[in-house]
Design a protein around this motif. Structure first.
Motif, PDB file in Angstrom:
ATOM      1  N   LEU A   1       0.938  -1.259  -0.028  1.00  0.00           N
ATOM      2  CA  LEU A   1       0.079  -0.112  -0.098  1.00  0.00           C
ATOM      3  C   LEU A   1       0.814   1.146  -0.078  1.00  0.00           C
ATOM      4  O   LEU A   1       1.302   1.933   1.105  1.00  0.00           O
ATOM      5  CB  LEU A   1      -0.826  -0.168   1.152  1.00  0.00           C
ATOM      6  CG  LEU A   1      -2.112   1.048   1.337  1.00  0.00           C
ATOM      7  CD1 LEU A   1      -2.931   0.755  -0.065  1.00  0.00           C
ATOM      8  CD2 LEU A   1      -2.682   0.731   2.566  1.00  0.00           C
ATOM      9  N   LYS A   2       1.333   1.509  -1.197  1.00  0.00           N
ATOM     10  CA  LYS A   2       2.172   2.605  -1.140  1.00  0.00           C
ATOM     11  C   LYS A   2       2.026   3.656  -2.226  1.00  0.00           C
ATOM     12  O   LYS A   2       1.311   3.398  -3.304  1.00  0.00           O
ATOM     13  CB  LYS A   2       3.613   2.204  -1.550  1.00  0.00           C
ATOM     14  CG  LYS A   2       3.774   1.446  -2.671  1.00  0.00           C
ATOM     15  CD  LYS A   2       5.252   0.602  -3.046  1.00  0.00           C
ATOM     16  CE  LYS A   2       5.362  -0.253  -4.135  1.00  0.00           C
ATOM     17  NZ  LYS A   2       6.680  -0.948  -4.611  1.00  0.00           N
ATOM     18  N   GLY A   3       2.573   4.767  -2.325  1.00  0.00           N
ATOM     19  CA  GLY A   3       2.302   5.817  -3.314  1.00  0.00           C
ATOM     20  C   GLY A   3       0.843   6.841  -2.919  1.00  0.00           C
ATOM     21  O   GLY A   3      -0.270   5.942  -2.557  1.00  0.00           O
ATOM     22  N   SER A   4       0.918   7.858  -3.180  1.00  0.00           N
ATOM     23  CA  SER A   4      -0.506   8.649  -2.995  1.00  0.00           C
ATOM     24  C   SER A   4      -1.581   8.295  -3.998  1.00  0.00           C
ATOM     25  O   SER A   4      -2.658   8.431  -3.393  1.00  0.00           O
ATOM     26  CB  SER A   4       0.035  10.135  -3.171  1.00  0.00           C
ATOM     27  OG  SER A   4       0.454  10.520  -4.573  1.00  0.00           O
ATOM     28  N   LYS A   5      -1.205   7.765  -5.212  1.00  0.00           N
ATOM     29  CA  LYS A   5      -2.360   7.416  -5.909  1.00  0.00           C
ATOM     30  C   LYS A   5      -3.115   6.401  -5.493  1.00  0.00           C
ATOM     31  O   LYS A   5      -4.246   6.222  -5.545  1.00  0.00           O
ATOM     32  CB  LYS A   5      -1.582   7.074  -7.230  1.00  0.00           C
ATOM     33  CG  LYS A   5      -2.783   6.901  -8.316  1.00  0.00           C
ATOM     34  CD  LYS A   5      -2.150   6.558  -9.880  1.00  0.00           C
ATOM     35  CE  LYS A   5      -3.354   6.453 -10.916  1.00  0.00           C
ATOM     36  NZ  LYS A   5      -3.707   7.718 -11.120  1.00  0.00           N
ATOM     37  N   LEU A   6      -2.426   5.206  -4.936  1.00  0.00           N
ATOM     38  CA  LEU A   6      -2.892   4.132  -4.361  1.00  0.00           C
ATOM     39  C   LEU A   6      -3.789   4.346  -3.060  1.00  0.00           C
ATOM     40  O   LEU A   6      -4.875   3.757  -2.733  1.00  0.00           O
ATOM     41  CB  LEU A   6      -2.072   2.987  -4.046  1.00  0.00           C
ATOM     42  CG  LEU A   6      -2.543   1.388  -3.715  1.00  0.00           C
ATOM     43  CD1 LEU A   6      -3.683   1.208  -5.041  1.00  0.00           C
ATOM     44  CD2 LEU A   6      -1.369   0.637  -3.884  1.00  0.00           C
ATOM     45  N   ILE A   7      -2.958   5.126  -2.313  1.00  0.00           N
ATOM     46  CA  ILE A   7      -3.800   5.588  -0.833  1.00  0.00           C
ATOM     47  C   ILE A   7      -5.145   6.427  -1.119  1.00  0.00           C
ATOM     48  O   ILE A   7      -5.993   5.964  -0.367  1.00  0.00           O
ATOM     49  CB  ILE A   7      -2.627   6.150  -0.169  1.00  0.00           C
ATOM     50  CG1 ILE A   7      -1.617   5.091   0.357  1.00  0.00           C
ATOM     51  CG2 ILE A   7      -3.258   6.839   1.200  1.00  0.00           C
ATOM     52  CD1 ILE A   7      -0.264   5.860   1.162  1.00  0.00           C
TER      53      ILE A   7
END
Length: 386
Positions: free
Chosen positions: A196-202
């Motif tokens: 669960l990494k990256g601003s797009k995914l969160i």
């Protein structure tokens, strides 16, 4: 399709009903146990929080246990939780029972998904997953009207007695029809969290959190709203929930068609925006019962329309961890339910139930902003979305 998938889907439906079933009998429970309506609403909050947190942890802890044995044992724990709920003499006991039910329910749902995909051929796996999710979504939709009907006819304990009986039947069917299934390698919890990494995914996961937060802020307290703002009795309240259920089931089907036609990204933006507007209108149209039913129908339909687009979007932006993201999204949904029931209780306690829908509408607006933010971030690992 292997007939055992239908068994697992029905079991998921049975256990899933418990989460929101309190919503339809909230006022009856609060009166009998002598607690406030907002405190009764926290029974949903606690259940949802425990559900959201338990699944990945319990799955890791029980990774070496044979799946059929674990499934039946977990169903037994769930059965005990509901028996305790049905005989609870006070609020504290009922709260403990809800925690026990939530933890076991979360593991049952995950096991249903993993067992279903392990017993079918590869070309049937997607349909098997879809069947289990139909059971889960159906339980969330029809759990409240069923609880409302039984609670008003036979008392608030009767829905828990029914679920206890159905759980026993599910245990027996699982014992006789499921074969032994060796455990598969489970991805460690730390590794799951790292995916669960990256601003797009969160921010994509936060769409589900805020969407459900907004929805449940009003939905968990719909029964007292119908009584105080529209003056409805038990029969009409049950009818409203029935209409809600029909609209929600329709919404899931329409959501798939819309997502295929418009693409997941455009669908998410349009649906969240419409949902926020429709939800804002709910208290405004109470002057006409029939107009209120029309708006409520749209609200219910839109609440499930986003699911296919959201699931597809997560797969598009994180294909290398798609299974884990689906699991996280399930937790995100229940976290939203927990936040919504807690927020709704605060509004009821400190202001007026009339404001619940408007506060919920603002939460859905946050989901829309999360969608805009996620969609404007760079694609993960160079994957191109629709």
């Amino acid at each position: 399709m292997d007939f055992r998938v239908y068994i697992l889907a029905i079991t998921s439906f049975v256990v899933g009903m418990v989460e929101l079933i309190v919503g339809g009998i909230m006022d009856v429970i609060s009166k009998d146990l002598q607690v406030t309506v907002s405190m009764t609403g926290q029974l949903i909050t606690v259940f949802s929080v425990v559900f959201a947190l338990s699944a990945p942890i319990l799955l890791t802890i029980t990774s070496k246990v044979e799946r059929k044995k674990l499934y039946i044992l977990t169903l037994f724990v769930f059965f005990i939780g509901n028996v305790i709920s049905s005989v609870s003499p006070n609020y504290s006991t009922l709260l403990f029972a809800r925690i026990l039910s939530a933890a076991s329910c979360s593991l049952i749902v995950v096991l249903s998904l993993t067992i279903a995909t392990s017993i079918v051929k590869s070309n049937y796996k997607a349909r098997a997953i879809g069947m289990i999710y139909m059971g889960i979504s159906g339980s969330l939709v029809f759990g409240v009207p069923l609880g409302t009907m039984l609670g008003n006819m036979y008392g608030w304990r009767s829905p828990f007695i029914l679920i206890s009986i159905l759980t026993l039947i599910s245990m027996l069917i699982a014992y006789f029809f499921l074969s032994e299934i060796p455990p598969k390698r489970t991805v460690p919890l730390r590794q799951q969290l790292l995916s669960l990494k990256g601003s797009k995914l969160i921010s994509a996961q936060l769409i589900s959190v805020f969407m459900l937060t907004g929805h449940v802020t009003f939905y968990a307290y719909l029964t007292p709203f119908l009584k105080t703002q529209l003056g409805l009795g038990p029969t009409w309240i049950s009818m409203v929930y029935f209409i809600f259920g029909i609209a929600a089931v329709m919404g899931g089907g329409i959501g798939g068609l819309v997502s295929d036609k418009w693409g997941s990204t455009r669908s998410i933006l349009i649906i969240t925006a419409l949902f926020s507007v429709v939800m804002f209108l709910l208290p405004v149209v109470t002057f006409s019962f029939y107009l209120f039913l029309v708006v409520l129908f749209l609200w219910s339909m839109l609440s499930w329309t986003i699911t296919p687009a959201q699931q597809n979007y997560l797969i598009q932006i994180a294909p290398e961890s798609a299974d884990i993201q689906q699991s996280f999204n399930n937790s995100a949904l229940h976290l939203g339910i927990a936040l919504g029931s807690a927020l709704g209780g605060m509004v009821v306690e400190n202001y007026s139930i009339l404001y619940n829908a408007w506060v919920g509408s603002l939460c859905v607006l946050l989901a829309f902003l999360c969608a805009v933010f996620s969609l404007t971030r760079p694609m993960i690992a160079g994957v191109k979305g629709s």
